[in-house]
Design a protein around this motif. Sequence first.
Motif, PDB file in Angstrom:
ATOM      1  N   HIS A  37       0.821  -1.202   0.000  1.00 30.15           N
ATOM      2  CA  HIS A  37       0.000   0.000   0.000  1.00 30.15           C
ATOM      3  C   HIS A  37       0.856   1.254   0.000  1.00 30.15           C
ATOM      4  O   HIS A  37       2.065   1.213   0.239  1.00 30.15           O
ATOM      5  CB  HIS A  37      -0.959   0.001   1.184  1.00 30.15           C
ATOM      6  CG  HIS A  37      -0.276  -0.174   2.509  1.00 30.15           C
ATOM      7  ND1 HIS A  37       0.488   0.814   3.079  1.00 30.15           N
ATOM      8  CD2 HIS A  37      -0.253  -1.228   3.374  1.00 30.15           C
ATOM      9  CE1 HIS A  37       0.948   0.386   4.250  1.00 30.15           C
ATOM     10  NE2 HIS A  37       0.525  -0.839   4.454  1.00 30.15           N
ATOM     11  N   SER A  41      -1.189   4.500   4.330  1.00 33.06           N
ATOM     12  CA  SER A  41      -2.316   3.591   4.195  1.00 33.06           C
ATOM     13  C   SER A  41      -2.076   2.319   5.011  1.00 33.06           C
ATOM     14  O   SER A  41      -1.125   2.220   5.778  1.00 33.06           O
ATOM     15  CB  SER A  41      -2.537   3.269   2.710  1.00 33.06           C
ATOM     16  OG  SER A  41      -3.737   2.550   2.531  1.00 33.06           O
ATOM     17  N   SER A  42      -2.961   1.333   4.827  1.00 32.56           N
ATOM     18  CA  SER A  42      -2.876   0.084   5.576  1.00 32.56           C
ATOM     19  C   SER A  42      -3.616  -1.014   4.825  1.00 32.56           C
ATOM     20  O   SER A  42      -4.105  -0.797   3.715  1.00 32.56           O
ATOM     21  CB  SER A  42      -3.489   0.255   6.972  1.00 32.56           C
ATOM     22  OG  SER A  42      -4.905   0.328   6.869  1.00 32.56           O
ATOM     23  N   SER A  45      -7.145  -0.282   3.282  1.00 35.12           N
ATOM     24  CA  SER A  45      -7.344   0.645   2.171  1.00 35.12           C
ATOM     25  C   SER A  45      -8.559   0.252   1.336  1.00 35.12           C
ATOM     26  O   SER A  45      -8.606  -0.848   0.779  1.00 35.12           O
ATOM     27  CB  SER A  45      -6.104   0.655   1.266  1.00 35.12           C
ATOM     28  OG  SER A  45      -6.405   1.175  -0.017  1.00 35.12           O
ATOM     29  N   ARG A  83       6.891   6.345   5.829  1.00 34.20           N
ATOM     30  CA  ARG A  83       6.186   6.110   4.564  1.00 34.20           C
ATOM     31  C   ARG A  83       7.074   6.264   3.340  1.00 34.20           C
ATOM     32  O   ARG A  83       6.782   5.693   2.292  1.00 34.20           O
ATOM     33  CB  ARG A  83       4.968   7.018   4.472  1.00 34.20           C
ATOM     34  CG  ARG A  83       5.252   8.494   4.435  1.00 34.20           C
ATOM     35  CD  ARG A  83       3.956   9.283   4.453  1.00 34.20           C
ATOM     36  NE  ARG A  83       3.210   9.068   5.689  1.00 34.20           N
ATOM     37  CZ  ARG A  83       1.981   9.524   5.890  1.00 34.20           C
ATOM     38  NH1 ARG A  83       1.358  10.211   4.940  1.00 34.20           N
ATOM     39  NH2 ARG A  83       1.361   9.306   7.042  1.00 34.20           N
TER      40      ARG A  83
END
Length: 220
Positions: A37, A41-42, A45, A83
Amino acid sequence: MDGAVVRREVRLDAAGVTLDGFLALPVGGQALVLFAHGSGSSRFSPRNRLVAERLNAAGIGTLLFDLLTADEHRIDEVTREFRFNIPLLSRRLIGAIDWAGGEADTRALRLGLFGSSTGAAAALLAAAERPRRVAAVVSRGGRPDLAGAALPRVQAPTLLLVGGEDHQVLGLNREAAQQMRIRPRLETVAGASHLFEEPGTLDAVIRLAIDWFARHLCRD
């Protein structure tokens, strides 16, 4: 093709941490796509979950999992320090690839990677590090440029999907494609911005991704 899908929550050991994920395996399927992702996000999503559901309906298994631990995710929401850490994200993804290779119900499946945003860079780096395991890559609105020196080492057939209105990312994808020896296919989705929120644009991404994975992962 049997329409049944076996779903379970999993915890996988990857690069020294334990990560949570959702594994979905269509009965009789030949392939498994691991999702990387994008920024912030995770595994929850909504876009990736929709893509995964449609892949499952096409007979392709999916693994949606968190690239960060819960504590790291909380820190990243404030500092954004994880990220864009592509080496870290790719190590976690490589760990998930190795995990799938050791599980009884996934070890024989051909593997593909679906990366979004910064996750696309992690996917390409992981493909470069596991050329015998990764058979196809799809990037959605990705930042392949962040894979840097790994780009020429990618051997898996790669599809780069970019919104036609996402001009900066489109330029970065074109530049990255020039560095790749496997001549990736670059497709622009007309009318789409970076997140493919416009009507019909995510459906176009899903159709192209299914076709790509079916061609490169599924045997007749």
